[in-house]
Design a protein around this motif. Structure first.
Motif, PDB file in Angstrom:
ATOM      1  N   LEU A 286     -13.685  -2.671  -1.881  1.00 37.00           N
ATOM      2  CA  LEU A 286     -12.586  -2.673  -2.736  1.00 37.00           C
ATOM      3  C   LEU A 286     -11.389  -1.704  -1.857  1.00 37.00           C
ATOM      4  N   VAL A 287     -10.318  -2.241  -1.727  1.00 39.43           N
ATOM      5  CA  VAL A 287      -9.095  -1.584  -1.082  1.00 39.43           C
ATOM      6  C   VAL A 287      -8.095  -1.315  -2.126  1.00 39.43           C
ATOM      7  N   THR A 288      -7.397  -0.129  -1.770  1.00 38.12           N
ATOM      8  CA  THR A 288      -6.226   0.087  -2.575  1.00 38.12           C
ATOM      9  C   THR A 288      -5.146   0.191  -1.747  1.00 38.12           C
ATOM     10  N   VAL A 289      -4.112  -0.386  -1.968  1.00 41.82           N
ATOM     11  CA  VAL A 289      -2.826  -0.137  -1.052  1.00 41.82           C
ATOM     12  C   VAL A 289      -1.648   0.170  -1.856  1.00 41.82           C
ATOM     13  N   ALA A 290      -0.935   1.404  -1.728  1.00 45.90           N
ATOM     14  CA  ALA A 290      -0.001   1.557  -2.693  1.00 45.90           C
ATOM     15  C   ALA A 290       1.338   2.394  -1.790  1.00 45.90           C
ATOM     16  N   TRP A 291       2.495   2.186  -2.225  1.00 56.21           N
ATOM     17  CA  TRP A 291       3.656   2.552  -1.741  1.00 56.21           C
ATOM     18  C   TRP A 291       3.741   4.139  -2.037  1.00 56.21           C
ATOM     19  N   SER A 292       3.975   5.146  -0.944  1.00 58.69           N
ATOM     20  CA  SER A 292       4.159   6.457  -1.089  1.00 58.69           C
ATOM     21  C   SER A 292       5.666   6.824  -0.904  1.00 58.69           C
ATOM     22  N   GLU A 293       6.262   7.205  -1.892  1.00 59.92           N
ATOM     23  CA  GLU A 293       7.539   7.894  -1.542  1.00 59.92           C
ATOM     24  C   GLU A 293       7.535   8.904  -0.675  1.00 59.92           C
ATOM     25  N   GLU A 294       6.448   9.718  -0.912  1.00 60.48           N
ATOM     26  CA  GLU A 294       6.489  10.911   0.066  1.00 60.48           C
ATOM     27  C   GLU A 294       6.235  10.643   1.441  1.00 60.48           C
TER      28      GLU A 294
ATOM     29  N   THR B 286      -5.507   5.299   5.403  1.00 58.79           N
ATOM     30  CA  THR B 286      -4.381   5.200   6.657  1.00 58.79           C
ATOM     31  C   THR B 286      -3.024   4.950   5.888  1.00 58.79           C
ATOM     32  N   HIS B 287      -2.214   4.236   6.607  1.00 58.32           N
ATOM     33  CA  HIS B 287      -0.945   3.969   6.276  1.00 58.32           C
ATOM     34  C   HIS B 287      -0.323   2.821   7.170  1.00 58.32           C
ATOM     35  N   GLY B 288       0.802   2.344   6.601  1.00 58.02           N
ATOM     36  CA  GLY B 288       1.466   1.385   7.557  1.00 58.02           C
ATOM     37  C   GLY B 288       2.790   1.123   7.035  1.00 58.02           C
ATOM     38  N   SER B 289       3.750   0.435   7.683  1.00 58.35           N
ATOM     39  CA  SER B 289       4.995   0.272   7.045  1.00 58.35           C
ATOM     40  C   SER B 289       5.054  -0.946   6.198  1.00 58.35           C
ATOM     41  N   THR B 290       3.965  -1.851   6.406  1.00 53.53           N
ATOM     42  CA  THR B 290       3.949  -2.946   5.445  1.00 53.53           C
ATOM     43  C   THR B 290       2.618  -2.835   4.618  1.00 53.53           C
ATOM     44  N   MET B 291       2.343  -3.844   3.524  1.00 54.15           N
ATOM     45  CA  MET B 291       1.156  -3.520   3.066  1.00 54.15           C
ATOM     46  C   MET B 291      -0.005  -4.243   4.006  1.00 54.15           C
ATOM     47  N   LYS B 292       0.307  -5.370   4.868  1.00 55.01           N
ATOM     48  CA  LYS B 292      -0.659  -5.850   5.660  1.00 55.01           C
ATOM     49  C   LYS B 292      -0.890  -5.120   6.963  1.00 55.01           C
TER      50      LYS B 292
ATOM     51  N   GLN C 250       6.877   7.820   2.722  1.00 54.44           N
ATOM     52  CA  GLN C 250       7.717   6.566   2.942  1.00 54.44           C
ATOM     53  C   GLN C 250       6.892   5.290   3.687  1.00 54.44           C
ATOM     54  N   ALA C 251       5.649   5.220   3.401  1.00 55.16           N
ATOM     55  CA  ALA C 251       4.834   4.316   4.106  1.00 55.16           C
ATOM     56  C   ALA C 251       3.746   3.507   2.837  1.00 55.16           C
ATOM     57  N   TYR C 252       3.097   2.764   3.390  1.00 55.68           N
ATOM     58  CA  TYR C 252       2.040   2.124   2.406  1.00 55.68           C
ATOM     59  C   TYR C 252       0.791   2.827   2.673  1.00 55.68           C
ATOM     60  N   VAL C 253       0.219   3.417   1.698  1.00 57.51           N
ATOM     61  CA  VAL C 253      -1.149   4.119   2.072  1.00 57.51           C
ATOM     62  C   VAL C 253      -2.312   3.143   1.436  1.00 57.51           C
ATOM     63  N   ALA C 254      -3.202   3.210   2.450  1.00 61.57           N
ATOM     64  CA  ALA C 254      -4.374   2.175   2.227  1.00 61.57           C
ATOM     65  C   ALA C 254      -5.686   3.206   1.916  1.00 61.57           C
TER      66      ALA C 254
ATOM     67  N   LEU D 207      -6.654   0.100   7.798  1.00 62.35           N
ATOM     68  CA  LEU D 207      -7.667   0.273   7.108  1.00 62.35           C
ATOM     69  C   LEU D 207      -8.912  -0.218   7.482  1.00 62.35           C
ATOM     70  N   GLU D 208      -8.932  -1.620   7.723  1.00 65.69           N
ATOM     71  CA  GLU D 208     -10.087  -2.088   8.188  1.00 65.69           C
ATOM     72  C   GLU D 208     -10.480  -1.642   9.505  1.00 65.69           C
TER      73      GLU D 208
END
Length: 85
Positions: free
Chosen positions: A17-25, A41-47, A27-31, A53-54
């Motif tokens: 299971l993987v969870t990806v959500a936008w973090s306002e704090e 980990t994080h990234g500028s897009t969900m992808k 300013q990136a998607y956190v996985a 994260l992989e």
């Protein structure tokens, strides 16, 4: 958003299971991957976040095997109840 990520192993494909959500704090998607403590980990897009994260999961599993730490079975954290994207 939540989904399953397939990790290749010698004998099969394991799905975690993987969870990806936008973090306002941040300013990136956190996985995150609940089966792997501390693995995030994080990234500028969900992808990008899920791809990062992989790679992080692969390193987590490698380090666990090298140190004798148990590698969790896929799906051991099936506690989420809600929509999947």
């Amino acid at each position: 958003a939540n989904w399953w990520i397939a990790m290749k192993s010698k004998s099969k494909k394991d799905k975690y299971l993987v969870t990806v959500a936008w973090s306002e704090e941040d300013q990136a998607y956190v996985a995150t991957a609940p089966e792997f403590p501390g693995c995030a980990t994080h990234g500028s897009t969900m992808k990008e976040a899920s791809r990062n994260l992989e790679e992080a999961i692969e390193v987590w599993i490698k380090c666990a095997k090298e140190t004798g730490y148990p590698v969790p079975e896929p799906g051991t954290s099936k506690t989420y109840s809600g929509p999947f994207c």
